[in-house]
Design an enzyme around this catalytic site. Structure first.
Site, PDB file in Angstrom:
ATOM      1  N   LYS A  10      36.698  34.150  44.142  1.00  0.00           N
ATOM      2  CA  LYS A  10      36.306  35.479  43.668  1.00  0.00           C
ATOM      3  C   LYS A  10      35.967  35.380  42.196  1.00  0.00           C
ATOM      4  O   LYS A  10      36.456  34.487  41.504  1.00  0.00           O
ATOM      5  CB  LYS A  10      37.472  36.462  43.838  1.00  0.00           C
ATOM      6  CG  LYS A  10      37.045  37.903  43.863  1.00  0.00           C
ATOM      7  CD  LYS A  10      36.600  38.322  45.251  1.00  0.00           C
ATOM      8  CE  LYS A  10      36.047  39.721  45.298  1.00  0.00           C
ATOM      9  NZ  LYS A  10      35.847  40.179  46.685  1.00  0.00           N
ATOM     10  N   ASP A  27      30.600  42.756  45.148  1.00  0.00           N
ATOM     11  CA  ASP A  27      31.869  43.467  45.304  1.00  0.00           C
ATOM     12  C   ASP A  27      31.671  44.741  44.465  1.00  0.00           C
ATOM     13  O   ASP A  27      30.517  45.139  44.237  1.00  0.00           O
ATOM     14  CB  ASP A  27      33.056  42.616  44.804  1.00  0.00           C
ATOM     15  CG  ASP A  27      34.409  43.190  45.212  1.00  0.00           C
ATOM     16  OD1 ASP A  27      34.830  42.982  46.369  1.00  0.00           O
ATOM     17  OD2 ASP A  27      35.058  43.870  44.401  1.00  0.00           O
TER      18      ASP A  27
HETATM   19  P1  NDP Z   1      30.908  49.785  45.184  1.00  0.00           P
HETATM   20  O1  NDP Z   1      30.825  49.435  43.756  1.00  0.00           O
HETATM   21  O2  NDP Z   1      29.681  49.860  45.989  1.00  0.00           O
HETATM   22  O3  NDP Z   1      31.692  51.154  45.374  1.00  0.00           O
HETATM   23  C1  NDP Z   1      32.979  51.332  44.896  1.00  0.00           C
HETATM   24  C2  NDP Z   1      33.388  52.759  45.154  1.00  0.00           C
HETATM   25  O4  NDP Z   1      34.772  52.912  44.836  1.00  0.00           O
HETATM   26  C3  NDP Z   1      32.662  53.745  44.268  1.00  0.00           C
HETATM   27  O5  NDP Z   1      32.577  54.976  44.922  1.00  0.00           O
HETATM   28  C4  NDP Z   1      33.569  53.815  43.054  1.00  0.00           C
HETATM   29  O6  NDP Z   1      33.416  54.994  42.289  1.00  0.00           O
HETATM   30  C5  NDP Z   1      34.932  53.751  43.695  1.00  0.00           C
HETATM   31  N1  NDP Z   1      35.893  53.140  42.772  1.00  0.00           N
HETATM   32  C6  NDP Z   1      35.782  51.945  42.133  1.00  0.00           C
HETATM   33  N2  NDP Z   1      36.821  51.728  41.341  1.00  0.00           N
HETATM   34  C7  NDP Z   1      37.610  52.784  41.472  1.00  0.00           C
HETATM   35  C8  NDP Z   1      38.841  53.147  40.896  1.00  0.00           C
HETATM   36  N3  NDP Z   1      39.463  52.351  39.997  1.00  0.00           N
HETATM   37  N4  NDP Z   1      39.388  54.332  41.282  1.00  0.00           N
HETATM   38  C9  NDP Z   1      38.753  55.137  42.175  1.00  0.00           C
HETATM   39  N5  NDP Z   1      37.574  54.830  42.753  1.00  0.00           N
HETATM   40  C10 NDP Z   1      37.020  53.693  42.397  1.00  0.00           C
HETATM   41  O7  NDP Z   1      31.916  48.720  45.809  1.00  0.00           O
HETATM   42  P2  NDP Z   1      32.136  48.326  47.345  1.00  0.00           P
HETATM   43  O8  NDP Z   1      31.916  49.493  48.218  1.00  0.00           O
HETATM   44  O9  NDP Z   1      31.388  47.076  47.599  1.00  0.00           O
HETATM   45  O10 NDP Z   1      33.685  47.936  47.322  1.00  0.00           O
HETATM   46  C11 NDP Z   1      34.710  48.870  47.648  1.00  0.00           C
HETATM   47  C12 NDP Z   1      35.962  48.119  48.044  1.00  0.00           C
HETATM   48  O11 NDP Z   1      35.695  47.332  49.203  1.00  0.00           O
HETATM   49  C13 NDP Z   1      36.517  47.141  47.022  1.00  0.00           C
HETATM   50  O12 NDP Z   1      37.921  47.078  47.143  1.00  0.00           O
HETATM   51  C14 NDP Z   1      35.933  45.802  47.461  1.00  0.00           C
HETATM   52  O13 NDP Z   1      36.692  44.734  47.001  1.00  0.00           O
HETATM   53  C15 NDP Z   1      36.019  45.954  48.956  1.00  0.00           C
HETATM   54  N6  NDP Z   1      35.157  45.117  49.768  1.00  0.00           N
HETATM   55  C16 NDP Z   1      33.810  45.060  49.553  1.00  0.00           C
HETATM   56  C17 NDP Z   1      33.022  44.287  50.375  1.00  0.00           C
HETATM   57  C18 NDP Z   1      31.537  44.231  50.231  1.00  0.00           C
HETATM   58  O14 NDP Z   1      30.901  43.559  51.034  1.00  0.00           O
HETATM   59  N7  NDP Z   1      30.927  44.932  49.294  1.00  0.00           N
HETATM   60  C19 NDP Z   1      33.602  43.463  51.449  1.00  0.00           C
HETATM   61  C20 NDP Z   1      35.013  43.666  51.639  1.00  0.00           C
HETATM   62  C21 NDP Z   1      35.744  44.445  50.811  1.00  0.00           C
HETATM   63  P3  NDP Z   1      32.396  55.050  41.040  1.00  0.00           P
HETATM   64  O15 NDP Z   1      31.053  55.282  41.617  1.00  0.00           O
HETATM   65  O16 NDP Z   1      32.917  56.174  40.237  1.00  0.00           O
HETATM   66  O17 NDP Z   1      32.525  53.734  40.336  1.00  0.00           O
HETATM   67  O1  2IT Z   2      35.922  41.258  49.509  1.00  0.00           O
HETATM   68  C1  2IT Z   2      34.976  40.764  50.141  1.00  0.00           C
HETATM   69  O2  2IT Z   2      35.145  40.216  51.238  1.00  0.00           O
HETATM   70  C2  2IT Z   2      33.634  40.847  49.559  1.00  0.00           C
HETATM   71  N1  2IT Z   2      33.464  41.444  48.496  1.00  0.00           N
HETATM   72  C3  2IT Z   2      32.482  40.157  50.228  1.00  0.00           C
HETATM   73  C4  2IT Z   2      32.426  38.721  49.822  1.00  0.00           C
HETATM   74  C5  2IT Z   2      31.233  37.942  50.320  1.00  0.00           C
HETATM   75  O3  2IT Z   2      31.176  36.770  49.953  1.00  0.00           O
HETATM   76  O4  2IT Z   2      30.393  38.466  51.054  1.00  0.00           O
END
Ligand code: NDP
Ligand code: 2IT
Length: 446
Positions: A126, A166
């Protein structure tokens, strides 16, 4: 619990002071796998856990960049290459002001077991930076990404370490990162990053994969317990990549999604969230979720994120960030009759919240199993890049469904085998652990 496991948890806390997120994930995983450790003294003899909790490599670097006004900024850059026993390091990059070494290590450690669960050959890593993308122009984002990649490029490669998105890293950032990588390396190694655009080596369905995968996983879990998504009320936190596609698929499955949020607050829409409007506000305009209530008469906005868990729902899907669902939130959900909590974010529930949910017999779909669809589809993107070929959306989506089913079954079966029937958290940790453990044992003391 195994004395060896206790010793390792103590050692991790002692040797990594202040890294609370990392401590929490180590505690969760190691506590779950204690029955396996007890049954297999060979692991202790090979100091397996000591090796697993220590990243193979941690890279930290300076990221200088110049804003549109000509002012120079310096951010911290990180890449934690945690474990390469079953494949090249694989995992996302997070851009958020809260990023520090503890957060990147917790995410990297989770990723090792999650990636193992996908059935695909990917190790765990990561990275990211404490850079705040909010309010930055496209050019500032590009200059930051170019500076970040100028250092990162010497540590990654399609057979070494493959970053992706992420929080704060989506298609735009991956494009800038890939452009700079290609320019410096003078080679078209598309498999070095995933989440790429479709015109230059990206995979269909990668954008949707984490949210869709979460829904495929939780649908199976519900069905196994005689339920379905049809007519259920769903609350989703976040409004980013994971949340948006979780909401989209939940609606396709016949559920009513009544709330979502961002880091400022949440919107409640009893008519059902209009996902296209959320996409417009958050993805196109890069605005605040507050705007949603200004544009849709049936919706109300509340400042602050935590209150979202006081909304009455059947299914809660935390899809924003770590530790966003605490004990108080869990109590509110249970009091309101929640049936299932499915983690789309990484480690969104605190340890005491999980304990409370499970002791109240709430179905609990743990992050590293339920959100593995994103990284699994990243691995499918790598496979397509290696073949110099691409599958249709339907082909990738079918593979994703199959992978989520296999993760569900592996987690369920491992829980049963080790005396924790019905506990998917213990099950996914054990199933994820065993493959990495066996690979490490086979490869000697490295
Ligand atoms: P994005 O940046 O697309 O979206 C994040 C969302 O969460 C936004 O709505 C953001 O609000 C909100 N957010 C971020 N930080 C905080 C905080 N400290 N408190 C409250 N809300 C918060 O990220 P993702 O959707 O990609 O990721 C969301 C979660 O999913 C994370 O935990 C990530 O690690 C996990 N994840 C992501 C994957 C992926 O493929 N993208 C795969 C597996 C897990 P704002 O717009 O205000 O910043
Ligand atoms: O937390 C996760 O699994 C991700 N942000 C996706 C990682 C990836 O390599 O697609």
């Amino acid at each position: 619990m195994s004395k060896y496991v206790d010793e390792i948890i103590e050692k991790v806390v002692r040797e990594n002071p202040g890294e609370t997120e990392f401590h929490n994930t180590v505690k969760e995983v190691l506590t779950s796998i204690a029955p396996v450790i007890d049954a297999n003294p060979k692991y202790q003899n090979a100091a397996l856990l000591e090796r697993m909790v220590e990243p193979e490599r941690v890279v930290m670097f300076r990221v200088p960049w110049v804003d549109d006004a000509g002012k120079v900024h310096v951010n911290k850059g990180y890449r934690v290459q945690f474990n390469s026993a079953i494949g090249p390091y694989k995992g996302g990059l997070r851009l958020h002001p809260s990023v520090n070494l503890s957060i990147i290590k917790f995410l990297g450690f989770e990723q090792v077991f999650k990636n193992s669960l996908t059935t695909l050959p990917i190790g765990g890593g990561k990275g990211g930076s404490n850079f705040d993308p909010k309010g930055k122009s496209d050019n500032e984002i590009m200059r930051f990404c170019q500076s970040f990649m100028t250092e990162l490029q010497r540590h990654i490669g399609q057979d070494t370490d493959v970053p992706a998105g992420d929080i704060g890293v989506g298609g735009r950032e991956i494009g800038y990162l890939y452009g700079q990588f290609k320019r410096i390396r003078n080679a078209y190694e598309a498999g070095v990053l995933t989440g790429k655009g479709l015109t230059y080596g990206g995979s269909l369905a990668r954008t949707e994969a984490t949210g869709y995968g979460l829904l495929y996983f939780t649908k199976l879990y519900l069905e196994d317990n005689g339920m379905s998504y049809k007519d259920q009320t769903v609350v989703v936190s976040g409004s980013g990549n994971v949340a948006i596609y979780a909401m989209e698929k939940a609606q396709e499955f016949g559920a009513k999604v009544v709330a979502c949020s961002d880091s400022n607050g949440y919107v409640f829409d009893p008519e059902g969230i209009d996902v296209a409007l959320v996409k417009q506000i958050k993805e196109v305009e890069r605005g605040r979720i507050k705007e949603y209530a200004a544009r849709k008469a049936s919706a109300t906005y509340t400042e602050g994120c935590k209150g979202i868990w006081t909304i009455k729902c059947d299914i809660a899907l935390p899809c924003a960030t770590q530790q966003e669902l605490d004990l108080e939130s869990a109590k509110a959900l249970v009091a309101n009759g929640v049936k299932l909590v499915g983690e789309g974010a990484n480690m969104p529930s605190t340890l005491d919240a999980i304990e409370y949910l499970q002791s109240n017999k709430i179905m609990f779909a743990p992050a590293k199993a339920a959100n593995a669809g994103g990284v699994a589809t990243s691995a499918l993107e790598m496979a397509q890049n290696s073949m110099r070929y691409s599958w249709t959306f339907e082909e990738v989506d079918e593979k994703l469904k199959g992978i989520m089913a296999s993760i569900y079954n592996a987690s369920k079966n491992a829980a049963k085998e080790y005396g924790h029937e019905g506990d998917l958290l213990v099950g996914c940790n054990i199933a994820g652990f065993l493959k990495v453990a066996d690979a490490m044992m086979a490869q000697g003391i490295v």
